[in-house]
Design a protein around this motif. Sequence first.
Motif: not given
Length: 653
Positions: A197-202, A206-207, A211-215, A227-232
């Motif tokens: 529901l939230l990552i670091n209360e947001q 947003l997270a 990530n898309a701005l820095t990866t 790319s934030f998510f798991a894959s194979y």
Amino acid sequence: MGRGCFFLAMRFLAITSVFGSLSIDPCASIAGKKWVLPSEARACLSAAPVDPDVKANVIEVVNKTLAFHTSVNYQIQAPPPYDKDVHEDLKADLARISQQRYASDFDLHLDLYRSFKRVNDGHCGVYNYCYDSLYVTYLPIPLVLLTDAHGTQNVHIAPEAFKVASAEFGEEMQFWEDALPGDLNGKLSSLSGAKVLLINEQDPYLAINNNALTTGGYQSFSTRQNSFFASYHRGPKGWDYAMGNFAQQTHPLVDSVTLTVLRINSSVTDRSRFGSASKNFTDLESYRENNCRATETTNGNNLYSVDFLASEEPESIAYFQQQPSVNPREAREHAMNVILDGTPLSDIALPEELHPTMPPLNESYSVAQFYLLDDKVTGVLALGSFSANNFTAFGLSLLNGLQELKARGATRLVVDVTNNGGGYICIAHWLHRIIIGPKSTTEPQAGLDTTIRASPLAQLIAEKISDGGDPDELLYYNPTQWRNGSHLPFSEPREWFAPTVKIINGHKDAFSARHVCELLFAFQRMIMQITMSKRDGVKTVVVGGKQGVPQQYCGTVGGQSTGFSTIDTEIKSTGLKDHELAPPDFLTNSVQGITWRLGFGIDDEDEPEEWQDHPADLNFELTFDNVNDPVAIWSGVAKKVFPSTTLFRVQGL
């Protein structure tokens, strides 16, 4: 298991295999420990101050090598559809960094690393073994984006998370079991599949967007989101699991994360560890000496020096290439286009129950695995890379596997290039040719015309070679490697590199003549999916991705990537190392990647394909039933994409 909202605070760890007993500095205090906290690893990495001479050396090398990066002026402000994604002036960044003060050498490197990441070009970057993946930081909770039966998307902890983590991290799982709060303590397995529901209360996105701005790595915003998510990934030895940028990080910068989750009887895991290419140390001095100094492979070689012996060791850039290990000699003989990243390619195992249940065809080889689905008409090529250890065997396996699929009754074909980071240029051309067959899009070449940045030093290299400076025809700037736009040899050796001046984003730039590869060397290449999609009508599919966000099927387009050490070899082998425009040798254990050649476009033949649109035909959404399950995904894609009368051709030699 009951349902409810929980606050889940997870701590990062870092694992090392170092030794030592002194505790006189931050590095000595973690020597000999297998597991350390990110804060402890960060203290070690941050212990060395900036050396002004080393800083000046790195900036000079990087600055002068950028003269060979063909995209540098385009990246100041990319045209639509990438105008909001790529707008970085690397020359201005380097000028700023040279004047800026930093608390530590690590902070200096992070600024340089992130500046290059912002061009979102996976071929272009600056990496340092001293810092990048010295400690790879993991969370035990890889995430996935799933769509429910009502069409609603939500972020979840991956259903397979606990199994992945248990197999990879073993006894260290107890650390995270003990760290779980309250009633969750010791029940890590109950969190797999939980809705986040939230990552670091947001809001989770947003997270994801941060990530898309820095990866970096990919021009398309949607690809960087994914790319934030798991894959194979299909590796050379088996099926691998990619944790995603949330659960696996290049630097030990974050100590903990707080998730608010809806618990649904699932599992989760995380950790960080000493990198596979990192060298053991006992204290700060040995850490710097073993990991931060230039090595024998950092810089280039004079191929005509009497002291030079062809090395069987891979170039320093190899660790950061998103491809399996390749034969160093073949890597020199056959040009490549490979994505780089600060984190090496994952070798974490995909859980056995997610592996394809049907056996691969006997013609399968390494990263190329062939399957026939249960419908008996859909063939699959799972292609984890365009590189394998044996170049010839790899090429033959692609032809033989496709022919065997056809012989078994396949009339349609799915090519799965999930997490394929590139590889040998002519393997991509070869595969295009044998799938599509002989036609105007594949003969005399299956790729596109290309150009090279004709900087003053590059012109001098070409002139030296044209005057006989490369008698054994070893160098990339040798005109014997190329043909003109009509696929004929250049009539004059100097003709191929006659510069054409162009104004790009207000900057005057110069490029070589339009050219293609000499067929014996097969140096010409374009991303296979682009030419097959735009010219031959092949359907493109992006698996996953947020609803409503345009999905691009090609994350980064180039023509040929290379690195500083290769350019340095061209410079040294033509006797130009002492020229004022030539970069000095790196003093640090650094790697610089560049895009050396750009391919001209298909929709607009006068502009690079790199900046043209590549919308996917289908965005295939993931569910609990198919996430990270290759066969379920292939079957689902086949049902959505193929009409009942699809024909499948396989061409012979």
